[in-house]
Write a protein that holds these residues in place. Structure first.
Motif, PDB file in Angstrom:
ATOM      1  N   ARG A   1      29.221  64.879  53.827  1.00 11.23           N
ATOM      2  CA  ARG A   1      29.771  63.614  53.369  1.00 11.23           C
ATOM      3  C   ARG A   1      30.678  63.861  52.169  1.00 11.23           C
ATOM      4  O   ARG A   1      30.284  64.542  51.215  1.00 11.23           O
ATOM      5  N   PRO A   2      31.887  63.309  52.159  1.00 10.68           N
ATOM      6  CA  PRO A   2      32.794  63.519  51.025  1.00 10.68           C
ATOM      7  C   PRO A   2      32.202  62.979  49.727  1.00 10.68           C
ATOM      8  O   PRO A   2      31.540  61.940  49.715  1.00 10.68           O
ATOM      9  N   GLU A   3      32.467  63.699  48.643  1.00 11.41           N
ATOM     10  CA  GLU A   3      31.986  63.293  47.334  1.00 11.41           C
ATOM     11  C   GLU A   3      33.116  62.625  46.553  1.00 11.41           C
ATOM     12  O   GLU A   3      34.300  62.912  46.762  1.00 11.41           O
ATOM     13  N   VAL A   4      32.744  61.758  45.625  1.00  7.73           N
ATOM     14  CA  VAL A   4      33.721  61.058  44.805  1.00  7.73           C
ATOM     15  C   VAL A   4      34.420  62.042  43.873  1.00  7.73           C
ATOM     16  O   VAL A   4      33.825  63.015  43.394  1.00  7.73           O
ATOM     17  N   GLY A   5      35.712  61.801  43.607  1.00  7.63           N
ATOM     18  CA  GLY A   5      36.458  62.623  42.669  1.00  7.63           C
ATOM     19  C   GLY A   5      35.824  62.610  41.290  1.00  7.63           C
ATOM     20  O   GLY A   5      35.137  61.652  40.912  1.00  7.63           O
ATOM     21  N   LEU A   6      36.087  63.651  40.520  1.00  6.33           N
ATOM     22  CA  LEU A   6      35.437  63.828  39.227  1.00  6.33           C
ATOM     23  C   LEU A   6      36.350  63.567  38.044  1.00  6.33           C
ATOM     24  O   LEU A   6      35.921  63.630  36.898  1.00  6.33           O
ATOM     25  N   GLY A   7      37.621  63.266  38.307  1.00 10.26           N
ATOM     26  CA  GLY A   7      38.568  63.091  37.212  1.00 10.26           C
ATOM     27  C   GLY A   7      38.500  61.729  36.564  1.00 10.26           C
ATOM     28  O   GLY A   7      37.729  60.850  36.974  1.00 10.26           O
ATOM     29  N   GLU A   8      39.342  61.546  35.562  1.00 10.50           N
ATOM     30  CA  GLU A   8      39.395  60.263  34.850  1.00 10.50           C
ATOM     31  C   GLU A   8      39.934  59.175  35.771  1.00 10.50           C
ATOM     32  O   GLU A   8      40.878  59.392  36.536  1.00 10.50           O
ATOM     33  N   GLY A   9      39.349  58.010  35.695  1.00  9.04           N
ATOM     34  CA  GLY A   9      39.754  56.913  36.553  1.00  9.04           C
ATOM     35  C   GLY A   9      40.946  56.147  36.011  1.00  9.04           C
ATOM     36  O   GLY A   9      41.129  56.000  34.799  1.00  9.04           O
ATOM     37  N   THR A  10      41.765  55.666  36.930  1.00 10.33           N
ATOM     38  CA  THR A  10      42.890  54.788  36.602  1.00 10.33           C
ATOM     39  C   THR A  10      42.557  53.380  37.068  1.00 10.33           C
ATOM     40  O   THR A  10      42.002  53.188  38.148  1.00 10.33           O
ATOM     41  N   LEU A  11      42.910  52.407  36.250  1.00  2.00           N
ATOM     42  CA  LEU A  11      42.681  51.002  36.566  1.00  2.00           C
ATOM     43  C   LEU A  11      43.909  50.465  37.285  1.00  2.00           C
ATOM     44  O   LEU A  11      45.021  50.566  36.768  1.00  2.00           O
ATOM     45  N   CYS A  12      43.735  49.871  38.471  1.00  4.67           N
ATOM     46  CA  CYS A  12      44.859  49.317  39.216  1.00  4.67           C
ATOM     47  C   CYS A  12      44.530  47.919  39.711  1.00  4.67           C
ATOM     48  O   CYS A  12      43.401  47.642  40.123  1.00  4.67           O
ATOM     49  N   GLY A  13      45.525  47.049  39.697  1.00  4.71           N
ATOM     50  CA  GLY A  13      45.297  45.699  40.181  1.00  4.71           C
ATOM     51  C   GLY A  13      46.529  44.837  40.064  1.00  4.71           C
ATOM     52  O   GLY A  13      47.660  45.325  40.002  1.00  4.71           O
ATOM     53  N   LEU A  14      46.302  43.529  40.026  1.00  3.00           N
ATOM     54  CA  LEU A  14      47.382  42.553  39.948  1.00  3.00           C
ATOM     55  C   LEU A  14      47.030  41.480  38.927  1.00  3.00           C
ATOM     56  O   LEU A  14      45.917  40.941  38.941  1.00  3.00           O
ATOM     57  N   ALA A  15      47.967  41.196  38.035  1.00  3.24           N
ATOM     58  CA  ALA A  15      47.822  40.121  37.054  1.00  3.24           C
ATOM     59  C   ALA A  15      48.582  38.904  37.554  1.00  3.24           C
ATOM     60  O   ALA A  15      49.742  39.012  37.977  1.00  3.24           O
ATOM     61  N   VAL A  16      47.933  37.760  37.521  1.00  3.56           N
ATOM     62  CA  VAL A  16      48.540  36.525  38.028  1.00  3.56           C
ATOM     63  C   VAL A  16      48.337  35.406  37.020  1.00  3.56           C
ATOM     64  O   VAL A  16      47.236  35.222  36.500  1.00  3.56           O
ATOM     65  N   GLU A  17      49.399  34.670  36.749  1.00  3.93           N
ATOM     66  CA  GLU A  17      49.296  33.469  35.922  1.00  3.93           C
ATOM     67  C   GLU A  17      49.669  32.265  36.771  1.00  3.93           C
ATOM     68  O   GLU A  17      50.703  32.284  37.465  1.00  3.93           O
ATOM     69  N   THR A  18      48.858  31.233  36.735  1.00  2.22           N
ATOM     70  CA  THR A  18      49.098  30.058  37.557  1.00  2.22           C
ATOM     71  C   THR A  18      49.505  28.860  36.705  1.00  2.22           C
ATOM     72  O   THR A  18      49.234  28.800  35.509  1.00  2.22           O
ATOM     73  N   ASP A  19      50.138  27.900  37.358  1.00  2.00           N
ATOM     74  CA  ASP A  19      50.509  26.626  36.750  1.00  2.00           C
ATOM     75  C   ASP A  19      49.276  25.730  36.777  1.00  2.00           C
ATOM     76  O   ASP A  19      48.694  25.496  37.837  1.00  2.00           O
ATOM     77  N   ASP A  20      48.890  25.206  35.627  1.00  2.00           N
ATOM     78  CA  ASP A  20      47.695  24.369  35.572  1.00  2.00           C
ATOM     79  C   ASP A  20      47.850  23.094  36.400  1.00  2.00           C
ATOM     80  O   ASP A  20      46.859  22.530  36.875  1.00  2.00           O
ATOM     81  N   ALA A  21      49.071  22.618  36.571  1.00  2.00           N
ATOM     82  CA  ALA A  21      49.294  21.371  37.296  1.00  2.00           C
ATOM     83  C   ALA A  21      49.159  21.538  38.803  1.00  2.00           C
ATOM     84  O   ALA A  21      48.684  20.642  39.496  1.00  2.00           O
ATOM     85  N   THR A  22      49.568  22.711  39.319  1.00  2.00           N
ATOM     86  CA  THR A  22      49.577  22.921  40.773  1.00  2.00           C
ATOM     87  C   THR A  22      48.575  23.960  41.245  1.00  2.00           C
ATOM     88  O   THR A  22      48.194  23.972  42.418  1.00  2.00           O
ATOM     89  N   GLY A  23      48.171  24.879  40.365  1.00  2.00           N
ATOM     90  CA  GLY A  23      47.306  25.982  40.767  1.00  2.00           C
ATOM     91  C   GLY A  23      48.060  27.124  41.418  1.00  2.00           C
ATOM     92  O   GLY A  23      47.452  28.129  41.792  1.00  2.00           O
ATOM     93  N   LEU A  24      49.370  26.988  41.558  1.00  2.00           N
ATOM     94  CA  LEU A  24      50.168  28.039  42.185  1.00  2.00           C
ATOM     95  C   LEU A  24      50.676  29.035  41.143  1.00  2.00           C
ATOM     96  O   LEU A  24      50.705  28.751  39.948  1.00  2.00           O
ATOM     97  N   ALA A  25      51.069  30.201  41.618  1.00  2.00           N
ATOM     98  CA  ALA A  25      51.459  31.285  40.720  1.00  2.00           C
ATOM     99  C   ALA A  25      52.844  31.048  40.124  1.00  2.00           C
ATOM    100  O   ALA A  25      53.764  30.595  40.809  1.00  2.00           O
ATOM    101  N   VAL A  26      52.981  31.381  38.857  1.00  2.00           N
ATOM    102  CA  VAL A  26      54.279  31.341  38.187  1.00  2.00           C
ATOM    103  C   VAL A  26      54.698  32.734  37.717  1.00  2.00           C
ATOM    104  O   VAL A  26      55.878  32.986  37.491  1.00  2.00           O
ATOM    105  N   ARG A  27      53.721  33.638  37.589  1.00  2.00           N
ATOM    106  CA  ARG A  27      54.013  35.008  37.182  1.00  2.00           C
ATOM    107  C   ARG A  27      53.055  35.957  37.880  1.00  2.00           C
ATOM    108  O   ARG A  27      51.893  35.605  38.116  1.00  2.00           O
ATOM    109  N   ALA A  28      53.541  37.147  38.169  1.00  2.00           N
ATOM    110  CA  ALA A  28      52.694  38.177  38.774  1.00  2.00           C
ATOM    111  C   ALA A  28      53.216  39.544  38.355  1.00  2.00           C
ATOM    112  O   ALA A  28      54.439  39.757  38.278  1.00  2.00           O
ATOM    113  N   ALA A  29      52.293  40.454  38.074  1.00  2.00           N
ATOM    114  CA  ALA A  29      52.681  41.799  37.652  1.00  2.00           C
ATOM    115  C   ALA A  29      51.625  42.801  38.079  1.00  2.00           C
ATOM    116  O   ALA A  29      50.429  42.495  38.085  1.00  2.00           O
TER     117      ALA A  29
END
Length: 273
Positions: free
Chosen positions: A228-256
């Motif tokens: 069974r493959p083992e997990v890597g041993l190096g330092e981890g990198t954090l990856c994802g998506l940042a989203v800001e929504t409009d309070d009036a609509t709940g829809l996204a206005v910014r994403a990065a």
């Protein structure tokens, strides 16, 4: 609303990166909600109750899963008592746990988190389009939920894009997971839904999808099963998506895109930093 989604945590390097960095990011970026995919958090395969609690203590408001949901057998039991752990909503009736949850945030607002699994090149579950439709009909954006995030756990980019465009304007963010490699297509769709084909993983990128290279390379060359493959041993990198929504609509206005750690080019939401 400021939402941070973090892609698939792979083993200890991914967990350590989240535990060390997330509390500071939550304060610095004044995050309202954090959602993390944790389906590979336990040694690269599944999640345990202890690990789930660690992620929540680190700042996660919800933890999503995927095709490795039940690799740790205890998940079949503890998911019933942990409403913040969310498995794909298109598992057939009778599967333990829930495929969506309306999460009460610290400021009183509510975030609907939906997890769905694709069917192309993966285990054939129920129709993902119908499953997400069902969850949205119960908690519509702007009526019941202040924001809606859908984790699309799928192999095929075409299927992720089809789901995102189909629900564009009805969800705040549709974020792809599963392939562990961050894509460069983050954007806001015409209807106001933030999207990325894959958020990437939180783990060791000096690896093959977060796992040590040698055994996987051997399998490709020899075509013979091995250990069974083992997990890597190096330092981890954090990856994802940042989203800001409009309070009036709940829809996204910014994403990065978010990439913090070694090897990958750094990326942060400049509108929050």
């Amino acid at each position: 609303m400021r939402i941070l989604f973090l892609g698939d945590i792979v083993g200890r390097p991914g967990r350590r990166a989240v535990q060390e960095r997330l509390p500071g990011l939550r304060a610095r970026w004044r995050l309202d909600a954090v959602v993390i995919n944790g389906e590979n958090a336990a040694g690269g395969f599944g999640i345990t109750e202890a690990i789930c609690e660690e992620l929540i203590e680190a700042g996660a408001d919800a933890v999503t899963l995927g095709n490795h949901s039940w690799d740790q057998r205890e998940a079949l039991v503890f998911i019933a008592r942990q409403p913040r752990l969310i498995r794909p909503c298109n598992y057939p009736p009778g599967a333990p746990g829930r495929g969506a949850n309306l999460v009460d945030l610290r400021d009183g607002r509510r975030l609907l988190v939906v997890n769905v699994m694709g069917r192309l090149f993966m285990e054939a579950l129920d129709d993902p389009f119908a499953a997400v439709e069902r969850e949205l009909s119960l908690c519509p954006l702007g009526q019941v939920a202040d924001a809606v995030l859908v984790d699309i756990h799928a192999e095929a980019t075409s299927e992720k894009q089809a789901l995102a465009y189909h629900f564009d304007g009805r969800v705040s963010a549709a974020v792809g997971t599963h392939t562990h490699v961050p894509t460069a297509d983050h954007r806001i769709l015409p209807g106001g839904t933030a999207y990325i084909s894959d958020a990437g993983m939180c783990g060791d990128y000096e690896s093959i999808l977060g796992l040590q290279r040698e055994e996987l390379i051997r399998r490709f060359i020899e075509k013979v099963p091995g250990s069974r493959p083992e997990v890597g041993l190096g330092e981890g990198t954090l990856c994802g998506l940042a989203v800001e929504t409009d309070d009036a609509t709940g829809l996204a206005v910014r994403a990065a895109a978010v990439r913090i750690g070694p090897l990958l080019a750094a990326s942060r939401p400049e509108f929050w930093d």
